[in-house]
Design an enzyme around this catalytic site. Structure first.
Site, PDB file in Angstrom:
ATOM      1  N   CYS A  15       0.811  -1.228   0.000  1.00 33.70           N
ATOM      2  CA  CYS A  15       0.000   0.000   0.000  1.00 33.70           C
ATOM      3  C   CYS A  15       0.843   1.277   0.000  1.00 33.70           C
ATOM      4  O   CYS A  15       0.308   2.362  -0.230  1.00 33.70           O
ATOM      5  CB  CYS A  15      -0.960   0.001   1.186  1.00 33.70           C
ATOM      6  SG  CYS A  15      -2.031  -1.444   1.217  1.00 33.70           S
ATOM      7  N   HIS A  37      -2.986   7.099   2.735  1.00 36.35           N
ATOM      8  CA  HIS A  37      -3.484   5.832   2.177  1.00 36.35           C
ATOM      9  C   HIS A  37      -4.864   5.561   2.764  1.00 36.35           C
ATOM     10  O   HIS A  37      -5.094   5.740   3.958  1.00 36.35           O
ATOM     11  CB  HIS A  37      -2.512   4.710   2.533  1.00 36.35           C
ATOM     12  CG  HIS A  37      -3.072   3.353   2.269  1.00 36.35           C
ATOM     13  ND1 HIS A  37      -3.611   3.014   1.063  1.00 36.35           N
ATOM     14  CD2 HIS A  37      -3.205   2.258   3.069  1.00 36.35           C
ATOM     15  CE1 HIS A  37      -4.050   1.763   1.119  1.00 36.35           C
ATOM     16  NE2 HIS A  37      -3.817   1.289   2.325  1.00 36.35           N
ATOM     17  N   ASN A  49     -10.232  -0.062   0.270  1.00 39.16           N
ATOM     18  CA  ASN A  49      -8.766   0.022   0.271  1.00 39.16           C
ATOM     19  C   ASN A  49      -8.263  -0.539  -1.065  1.00 39.16           C
ATOM     20  O   ASN A  49      -8.367  -1.742  -1.299  1.00 39.16           O
ATOM     21  CB  ASN A  49      -8.242  -0.787   1.460  1.00 39.16           C
ATOM     22  CG  ASN A  49      -6.725  -0.785   1.555  1.00 39.16           C
ATOM     23  OD1 ASN A  49      -6.026  -0.398   0.618  1.00 39.16           O
ATOM     24  ND2 ASN A  49      -6.214  -1.233   2.686  1.00 39.16           N
TER      25      ASN A  49
HETATM   26  O1  UT7 Z   1      -3.609  -1.146   3.864  1.00 40.46           O
HETATM   27  C1  UT7 Z   1      -3.473  -1.537   5.209  1.00 40.46           C
HETATM   28  C2  UT7 Z   1      -4.338  -2.743   5.382  1.00 40.46           C
HETATM   29  N1  UT7 Z   1      -5.290  -2.845   6.380  1.00 40.46           N
HETATM   30  C3  UT7 Z   1      -5.723  -1.997   7.327  1.00 40.46           C
HETATM   31  O2  UT7 Z   1      -5.345  -0.879   7.462  1.00 40.46           O
HETATM   32  C4  UT7 Z   1      -6.737  -2.545   8.267  1.00 40.46           C
HETATM   33  C5  UT7 Z   1      -6.467  -2.138   9.707  1.00 40.46           C
HETATM   34  N2  UT7 Z   1      -7.431  -2.738  10.615  1.00 40.46           N
HETATM   35  C6  UT7 Z   1      -8.726  -2.410  10.597  1.00 40.46           C
HETATM   36  O3  UT7 Z   1      -9.166  -1.577   9.820  1.00 40.46           O
HETATM   37  C7  UT7 Z   1      -9.627  -3.069  11.629  1.00 40.46           C
HETATM   38  O4  UT7 Z   1      -8.844  -3.800  12.554  1.00 40.46           O
HETATM   39  C8  UT7 Z   1     -10.670  -4.019  10.974  1.00 40.46           C
HETATM   40  C9  UT7 Z   1     -11.701  -3.189  10.227  1.00 40.46           C
HETATM   41  C10 UT7 Z   1      -9.995  -4.984  10.034  1.00 40.46           C
HETATM   42  C11 UT7 Z   1     -11.413  -4.818  12.036  1.00 40.46           C
HETATM   43  O5  UT7 Z   1     -12.017  -3.962  12.974  1.00 40.46           O
HETATM   44  P1  UT7 Z   1     -11.862  -4.270  14.533  1.00 40.46           P
HETATM   45  O6  UT7 Z   1     -12.609  -3.219  15.229  1.00 40.46           O
HETATM   46  O7  UT7 Z   1     -10.387  -4.391  14.818  1.00 40.46           O
HETATM   47  O8  UT7 Z   1     -12.627  -5.638  14.670  1.00 40.46           O
HETATM   48  P2  UT7 Z   1     -12.091  -7.074  15.168  1.00 40.46           P
HETATM   49  O9  UT7 Z   1     -11.172  -7.670  14.175  1.00 40.46           O
HETATM   50  O10 UT7 Z   1     -11.636  -6.949  16.577  1.00 40.46           O
HETATM   51  O11 UT7 Z   1     -13.441  -7.901  15.170  1.00 40.46           O
HETATM   52  C12 UT7 Z   1     -14.503  -7.568  16.055  1.00 40.46           C
HETATM   53  C13 UT7 Z   1     -15.673  -8.501  15.796  1.00 40.46           C
HETATM   54  C14 UT7 Z   1     -15.265  -9.974  15.806  1.00 40.46           C
HETATM   55  O12 UT7 Z   1     -16.328 -10.685  16.403  1.00 40.46           O
HETATM   56  P3  UT7 Z   1     -16.232 -11.177  17.955  1.00 40.46           P
HETATM   57  O13 UT7 Z   1     -15.003 -12.055  18.013  1.00 40.46           O
HETATM   58  O14 UT7 Z   1     -16.097  -9.935  18.751  1.00 40.46           O
HETATM   59  O15 UT7 Z   1     -17.520 -11.909  18.135  1.00 40.46           O
HETATM   60  C15 UT7 Z   1     -15.198 -10.344  14.340  1.00 40.46           C
HETATM   61  O16 UT7 Z   1     -15.467 -11.697  14.115  1.00 40.46           O
HETATM   62  O17 UT7 Z   1     -16.213  -8.259  14.490  1.00 40.46           O
HETATM   63  C16 UT7 Z   1     -16.297  -9.510  13.760  1.00 40.46           C
HETATM   64  N3  UT7 Z   1     -16.125  -9.220  12.348  1.00 40.46           N
HETATM   65  C17 UT7 Z   1     -17.146  -8.924  11.516  1.00 40.46           C
HETATM   66  N4  UT7 Z   1     -18.468  -8.828  11.731  1.00 40.46           N
HETATM   67  C18 UT7 Z   1     -19.242  -8.487  10.681  1.00 40.46           C
HETATM   68  C19 UT7 Z   1     -14.968  -9.174  11.647  1.00 40.46           C
HETATM   69  N5  UT7 Z   1     -15.224  -8.861  10.367  1.00 40.46           N
HETATM   70  C20 UT7 Z   1     -16.576  -8.694  10.266  1.00 40.46           C
HETATM   71  C21 UT7 Z   1     -17.427  -8.355   9.210  1.00 40.46           C
HETATM   72  N6  UT7 Z   1     -18.751  -8.262   9.467  1.00 40.46           N
HETATM   73  N7  UT7 Z   1     -16.982  -8.084   7.965  1.00 40.46           N
END
Ligand code: UT7
Length: 321
Positions: free
Chosen positions: A115, A248, A278
Site C-alpha cells: 500500500c 493511504h 482500500n
Molecule cells: O492497507 C493496510 C491494510 N489494512 C488496514 O489498514 C486494516 C487495519 N485494521 C482495521 O481496519 C480493523 O482492525 C478491521 C476493520 C480490520 C477490524 O475492525 P476491529 O474493530 O479491529 O474488529 P475485530 O477484528 O476486533 O473484530 C470484532 C468482531 C469480531 O467478532 P467477535 O469475536 O467480537 O464476536 C469479528 O469476528 O467483528 C467480527 N467481524 C465482523 N463482523 C461483521 C470481523 N469482520 C466482520 C465483518 N462483518 N466483515
C-alpha cells in the site's frame, strides 16, 4: 536546479460500485452497519475476470498523460506500483508501455511496496528526474486486490477494492516535490501478507491476503503520524500550513486518528475510502486525481501524500501541486 512536479493526474475504477448490501446478498456474513461503523466503507469497485492491473493502469495513465497535455511517447520512465501484477513476469510496467504504444525504448519497471507502493514509485521517479537523467515519468498505482481475497474471510474481504491512479511527474524549474521519506521494517511482515507463491506448477503456501487487523491498525496510525511530521520538518513546513493531507485509504478511523494526532481538521483530509475501499497502491493517486478533477486541489497548493502497507513499508511526499 531541477525539480520534479506533477504535470497531470488520472484514475480509473472498474464497473459499478459494489455496496456493502451487495456483499451481504452474495452470501458474506456481514452487515452494512458493521462495515460502516468499523471502517467507513460503503462501496468499492471490483474488476471482472478479464481485466488486470495493466489494463486498469492503461486507462488511468491515458487520462494522466492527456491531463499533462502530452502524448504517450513523451514519457521516458514508467514505474508501476502493484502487488497484483498480471504475471509473475514481465513487469506490469512493460505491459503498460506496450498497451500505451510507447516505442521510444524508455525504462519501465514495477515497485513492490504494497500500500506504500505509489509513494515509493513517486520518490524513485523524483530522484531520476532531479538527477537530470529523465524528464517525464509516468508513476502508476494499479491493483486488483479482489483476486487475492479469501471471500470466506469476512475480516478482510469487505475491506478492499480494485482501481488505478496515475501521475505524470515532469522536470520543472519550479518546486514540486519538496521533501519525501521512505521506510520499511520487515520484522512486521507476518501481520499483513499473502504468504504463498508458485512452484512446479502449483500454488505453494497460502495465496490469500492474511491480516491481523488490530496490529495493522495500531502500526498504521503510529507511522502515518511519524512520517507526516518527518517530511513536514524536512520541507520546512508547518502542518497547519498544509492545504490537503492524502493518506493511504484503508479505514476512515485510521484517517481520523492520523488527522487528530497531526492537529488537522477532517475537512483537510481527502477521503475516498467510503467509495473505493482500500485499493492498496492505487488509493493515493486515485484520491489525488479525484480531488484535482473536482477542483479541491489546485496549482500552488501544499499537499502531503502518505502511505503504509505490508512489509511493513511506509513513506510520505510533501508537494506544492
Ligand atoms: O492497507 C493496510 C491494510 N489494512 C488496514 O489498514 C486494516 C487495519 N485494521 C482495521 O481496519 C480493523 O482492525 C478491521 C476493520 C480490520 C477490524 O475492525 P476491529 O474493530 O479491529 O474488529 P475485530 O477484528 O476486533 O473484530 C470484532 C468482531 C469480531 O467478532 P467477535 O469475536 O467480537 O464476536 C469479528 O469476528 O467483528 C467480527 N467481524 C465482523 N463482523 C461483521 C470481523 N469482520 C466482520 C465483518 N462483518 N466483515
Amino acid at each position: 536546479m531541477i525539480y520534479a512536479r506533477i504535470a497531470g493526474t488520472g484514475s480509473y475504477l472498474p464497473g459499478d460500485p459494489v455496496t456493502n448490501a451487495d456483499l451481504v446478498s452474495r452470501g458474506i456474513e456481514t452487515s452494512d452497519d458493521w462495515i460502516v461503523e468499523r471502517t467507513g466503507i460503503r462501496s468499492r469497485h471490483l474488476a471482472g475476470p478479464d481485466i488486470g492491473s495493466s489494463e486498469l493502469a492503461r486507462l488511468a495513465s491515458e487520462r494522466a498523460i492527456s491531463a499533462a497535455g502530452l502524448v504517450p511517447d513523451d514519457i521516458d520512465l514508467i514505474i508501476v506500483a502493484t502487488s497484483t501484477p498480471d504475471y509473475i513476469f514481465p513487469s506490469t510496467a512493460t505491459l503498460l508501455q506496450a498497451k500505451l504504444g510507447i516505442v521510444n525504448g524508455c525504462a519501465a519497471f514495477d515497485v513492490q511496496a504494497v500500500c506504500s507502493g505509489f509513494i515509493y514509485g513517486l520518490t524513485v521517479a523524483e530522484k531520476f528526474i532531479r538527477s537530470g537523467s529523465h524528464r517525464r515519468a509516468l508513476v502508476v498505482g494499479a491493483e486488483v486486490f479482489s483476486r487475492i481475497l479469501d471471500w470466506s474471510d469476512r475480516g478482510t474481504c469487505v475491506l478492499f477494492g480494485d482501481g488505478a491512479g496515475a501521475v505524470v511527474l515532469e522536470a520543472s524549474d519550479k518546486p514540486g516535490i519538496l521533501a519525501s521519506a521512505l521506510h520499511a521494517d520487515g520484522s512486521h511482515h507476518p501481520i499483513l501478507c499473502v504468504p504463498g507463491g508458485v512452484a512446479a506448477g502449483q500454488v505453494v503456501g497460502d495465496p490469500f491476503l492474511r491480516m491481523d487487523g488490530q496490529a495493522v491498525f495500531k502500526f498504521a496510525v503510529k507511522v502515518l503520524g511519524d512520517v507526516a511530521l518527518e517530511v513536514a520538518e524536512a520541507g520546512r513546513m508547518k502542518l497547519g500550513d498544509l492545504d490537503w493531507l492524502i493518506p493511504h485509504q484503508a479505514n476512515v478511523r485510521i484517517l481520523q486518528a492520523t488527522a487528530k494526532r497531526l492537529g488537522l481538521a477532517m475537512d483537510r483530509v481527502i477521503t475516498t475510502v467510503d467509495r473505493h475501499g482500500n485499493t492498496s497502491a492505487a488509493s493515493i493517486p486515485l484520491a489525488l486525481d479525484l480531488a484535482v478533477r473536482d477542483g479541491r486541489i489546485g496549482r500552488g497548493q501544499r499537499v502531503l501524500l502518505e502511505g503504509v502497507g505490508g512489509g511493513f513499508t511506509w513513506g510520505a511526499a510533501l508537494l506544492e501541486f
